[in-house]
Enzyme design. Structure first.
Site, PDB file in Angstrom:
ATOM      1  N   HIS A 257       0.988  -1.280  -0.062  1.00 22.63           N
ATOM      2  CA  HIS A 257       0.050   0.094   0.027  1.00 22.63           C
ATOM      3  C   HIS A 257       0.844   1.168  -0.027  1.00 22.63           C
ATOM      4  CE1 HIS A 257      -3.852   2.270   1.253  1.00 22.63           C
ATOM      5  NE2 HIS A 257      -2.847   3.025   1.740  1.00 22.63           N
ATOM      6  N   GLU A 258       1.792   1.310   0.771  1.00 19.36           N
ATOM      7  CA  GLU A 258       2.471   2.530   0.974  1.00 19.36           C
ATOM      8  C   GLU A 258       3.458   2.606  -0.090  1.00 19.36           C
ATOM      9  OE1 GLU A 258       1.753   4.421   2.966  1.00 19.36           O
ATOM     10  OE2 GLU A 258       0.520   3.116   4.408  1.00 19.36           O
ATOM     11  N   HIS A 261       1.937   4.662  -2.547  1.00 22.49           N
ATOM     12  CA  HIS A 261       1.779   6.081  -2.400  1.00 22.49           C
ATOM     13  C   HIS A 261       3.263   6.564  -3.041  1.00 22.49           C
ATOM     14  CE1 HIS A 261      -1.872   6.747  -0.381  1.00 22.49           C
ATOM     15  NE2 HIS A 261      -1.452   6.020   0.439  1.00 22.49           N
ATOM     16  N   GLU A 287      -4.651   7.881  -2.914  1.00 24.42           N
ATOM     17  CA  GLU A 287      -5.170   6.550  -2.359  1.00 24.42           C
ATOM     18  C   GLU A 287      -5.542   5.976  -3.549  1.00 24.42           C
ATOM     19  OE1 GLU A 287      -5.482   5.249   0.556  1.00 24.42           O
ATOM     20  OE2 GLU A 287      -4.475   7.086   1.358  1.00 24.42           O
TER      21      GLU A 287
END
Length: 492
Positions: A257-258, A261, A287
Site C-alpha cells: 500500500h505505502e 503512495h 489513495e
C-alpha cells in the site's frame, strides 16, 4: 527577474522547507527517542510559524497580480492557480492558530500512541477536545460563512464536497452491504492462515514485495511505525509498515500500500520538483495508487500465486497448502474491527462511519465526550460486532490525533478512482497477469506512471482520472470488480 520568476524562486524555498518539516514528522513516527516529544513539538511549531509567514507573505499577492500575463504555457498557468489557491487559504488562517495546531498535533501524536497501547481512551480525550476546538476555528476561518467541513475536505480533495461524497456513498452502500451479507452467509468461507511468523522474515518478504512493485530503494527506505504511512517526494520518499506476528498479511499489504503512495511521488516529472506541480494532486488520487497496488494488483490471483511460493519458502511451509486456497485466504471477508486490515468489500463501510462521525464533530452535533458511545453503536449497527476495547474502536486511527479532519473520505474516493483505473489498465495490458505471476508488477506501475504519476498536480483530480480511464468517474467499475471477484472466490 520577472514577477513570475521571483514568485517561483520564492516558492522553491517554501517547498524545500515544507519537505524539511515533513521529514521531522517522519522522524517522530519512526526513530525519534520517546523522551523528545516536547522538543519536537516546539520544533514543529517553529517550522510551521516560518512556513505560515512565507505562505502569507504580501509579496505573493503582488507577484500573482503581476505574473498573470507572464505565464507561457499550461504548466505556468496551473502553478499560478495552485499558488493563488494556497495563498487565499493560508491568509485566512491566523499565524497563532497555524502555530498552535502544529504544536498541539505534534504532542498529540505521542499521547495517542500511548493511549492506544494502554487502551486508555480517557488519557487521550482532553487532547482530542483541544484539537477539535482548533480545527473548528480553522474550518470557520477557511469557510468564510460556507460549510465548515467542506472547507477542511478541500485541503485533501480540492473541489470535493460532503454532499458529493454522500452521493457516492449512497451509490456504494447498498451493493456493498448486499455483497458482504451474501459472502458472510456462504457455505464454505476461505480458510484463515494460521501460525506464528517471525518479524525479521516478514520484513524481508516486505522488501521483496516492495521490489516487485518497482520501489526505488536508492530514493527510499522501509521502517516500522505504529500506523503505516509514506513520507516525502522528489528524490526521497520513504515507506513504513508494522508487524503482527500471527498476521503476516498486515505487514506485507501495508508495505505494498505505502509503495503505491511512494511510487506516485517518485514518478512525478522531475522538472516539477520544488514547484506546486511536484506532488500528488489530491489524497483521493494518492489513495487510488496505494489501493490499486494493494488490492487489484497485490491481492490478485496472479500475484498471490507468486507470494504463496515466497511465503512457503520463507516460513518453511504454511497452514494453507495450495495457491487457490491461499488466494482465497488473502481475500477472506470477515467483520473485523480494524480499518487498515479490512477486506476490500467492507473497507468503504469503515470510511462511511468515520465520515459521518467527523462531520458531526466539526459541526458541533457530537461532543468528544460522547464519541466512543457513538462510534461503538454505529459499528455494531454497520458490522454486527461489538467493539471490545478502544484500540479496536475510536483509538485505532491516528488521523484525528494529528488534526486530519476531512481526510477519511479520500480513502473511499481512492477506491472509486482505483476501480476506474483498473478497468482501463487491464484492457491496456492483456499480459499483466503473466507478469504478476512472476512477481513483477512493473508493467502496471509503468502504465500508472505514464497516465497518472508523471503529471503531479498539473491536472485536477477528477479530470486526471477521467483522462486516464477514458470514462466518467463513477462507483460502477469498483462495484462490478468486487462482485465479480468475490462471487467467484466464495462460489456464489
Amino acid at each position: 527577474m520577472s514577477d513570475f520568476d521571483a514568485l517561483m524562486e520564492f516558492q522553491r524555498s517554501t517547498e524545500a522547507l515544507s519537505s524539511v518539516a515533513e521529514r521531522l514528522g517522519w522522524d517522530q513516527e519512526t526513530v525519534m527517542p520517546r523522551g523528545a516529544v516536547e522538543q519536537r513539538a516546539e520544533e514543529m511549531a517553529a517550522m510551521e510559524s516560518v512556513l505560515h509567514e512565507r505562505r502569507t507573505d504580501p509579496r505573493i499577492g503582488e507577484w500573482l497580480d503581476n505574473a498573470a500575463g507572464e505565464a507561457e504555457d499550461a504548466e505556468d498557468a496551473r502553478m499560478l492557480e495552485l499558488i493563488a489557491r494556497d495563498y487565499d487559504r493560508q491568509t485566512r488562517i491566523p499565524a497563532r492558530l497555524a502555530t498552535e495546531l502544529a504544536r498541539t498535533t505534534s504532542l498529540a501524536q505521542g499521547i495517542w500512541a500511548e493511549a492506544r497501547a494502554a487502551d486508555d481512551l480517557a488519557a487521550f480525550l482532553p487532547t482530542l477536545s483541544e484539537i477539535l476546538m482548533l480545527k473548528r476555528e480553522e474550518a470557520a476561518a477557511l469557510a468564510d460563512g460556507g460549510d465548515a467541513y467542506d472547507a477542511l475536505l478541500d485541503d485533501y480533495e480540492p473541489g470535493a464536497t460532503a454532499a458529493g461524497i454522500s452521493r457516492i456513498f449512497a451509490e456504494l452502500r447498498p451493493r456493498l452491504v448486499q455483497l458482504r451479507d451474501d459472502l458472510l452467509g456462504a457455505d464454505h468461507p476461505p480458510p484463515k492462515l494460521d501460525g506464528q511468523f517471525p518479524a525479521e522474515t516478514q520484513l524481508r518478504l516486505a522488501r521483496q514485495c516492495a521490489t516487485a512493485f518497482g520501489y526505488d530503494w536508492t530514493r527510499g527506505r522501509l521502517d516500522l511505525a505504529v500506523h503505516p504511512f509514506s513520507s516525502g517526494r522528489w528524490q526521497d520518499s520513504r515507506i513504513t509498515t508494522r508487524v503482527v506476528t500471527d498476521d503476516p498479511f498486515n505487514c506485507l499489504y501495508s508495505t505494498i500500500h505505502e509503495v503505491g503512495h511512494s511510487n506516485y511521488e517518485l514518478g512525478i516529472d522531475s522538472d516539477y520538483a520544488f514547484t506546486p506541480l511536484g506532488r500528488g494532486v489530491s489524497l483521493g488520487v494518492h489513495e487510488s495508487q496505494s489501493r490499486i497496488a494493494e488490492n487489484q494488483l497485490g491481492r490478485s490471483r496472479a500475484f498471490t500465486g507468486w507470494l504463496f511460493g515466497r511465503m512457503s519458502e520463507a516460513f518453511d511451509g504454511l497452514s494453507i497448502t495450495d495457491t487457490e486456497a491461499f488466494y482465497a485466504s488473502v481475500n477472506r471477508v470477515t467483520p473485523g474491527h480494524i480499518r487498515t486490515e479490512s477486506d476490500e468489500v467492507q473497507y468503504n463501510l469503515h470510511i462511511m462511519l468515520r465520515f459521518d462521525l467527523e462531520r458531526d464533530l466539526i459541526a458541533g452535533r457530537l461532543d468528544v465526550a460522547d464519541l466512543e458511545e457513538a462510534w461503538n453503536a454505529r459499528f455494531l449497527k454497520d458490522f454486527g460486532v461489538a467493539v471490545d476495547r478502544p484500540s479496536n474502536g475510536v483509538l485505532q486511527d491516528v488521523h484525528w490525533a494529528v488534526g486530519l479532519f476531512g481526510y477519511f473520505p479520500t480513502y473511499a474516493l481512492g477506491n472509486v478512482y482505483a476501480g476506474c483505473l483498473n478497468r482501463a489498465m487491464t484492457e491496456a495490458l492483456p499480459d499483466l497477469d503473466a507478469s504478476l505471476a512472476e512477481g513483477d508488477a512493473t508493467p502496471a506501475v509503468e502504465w500508472l506512471r505514464e497516465n497518472v504519476h508523471r503529471h503531479g498536480s498539473l491536472i485536477p483530480p477528477v479530470e486526471l482520472i477521467e483522462r486516464a480511464s477514458g470514462d466518467a468517474v463513477t462507483a460502477a467499475p469498483l462495484l462490478d470488480y468486487l462482485e465479480t471477484k468475490f462471487s467467484a472466490i466464495y462460489g456464489l
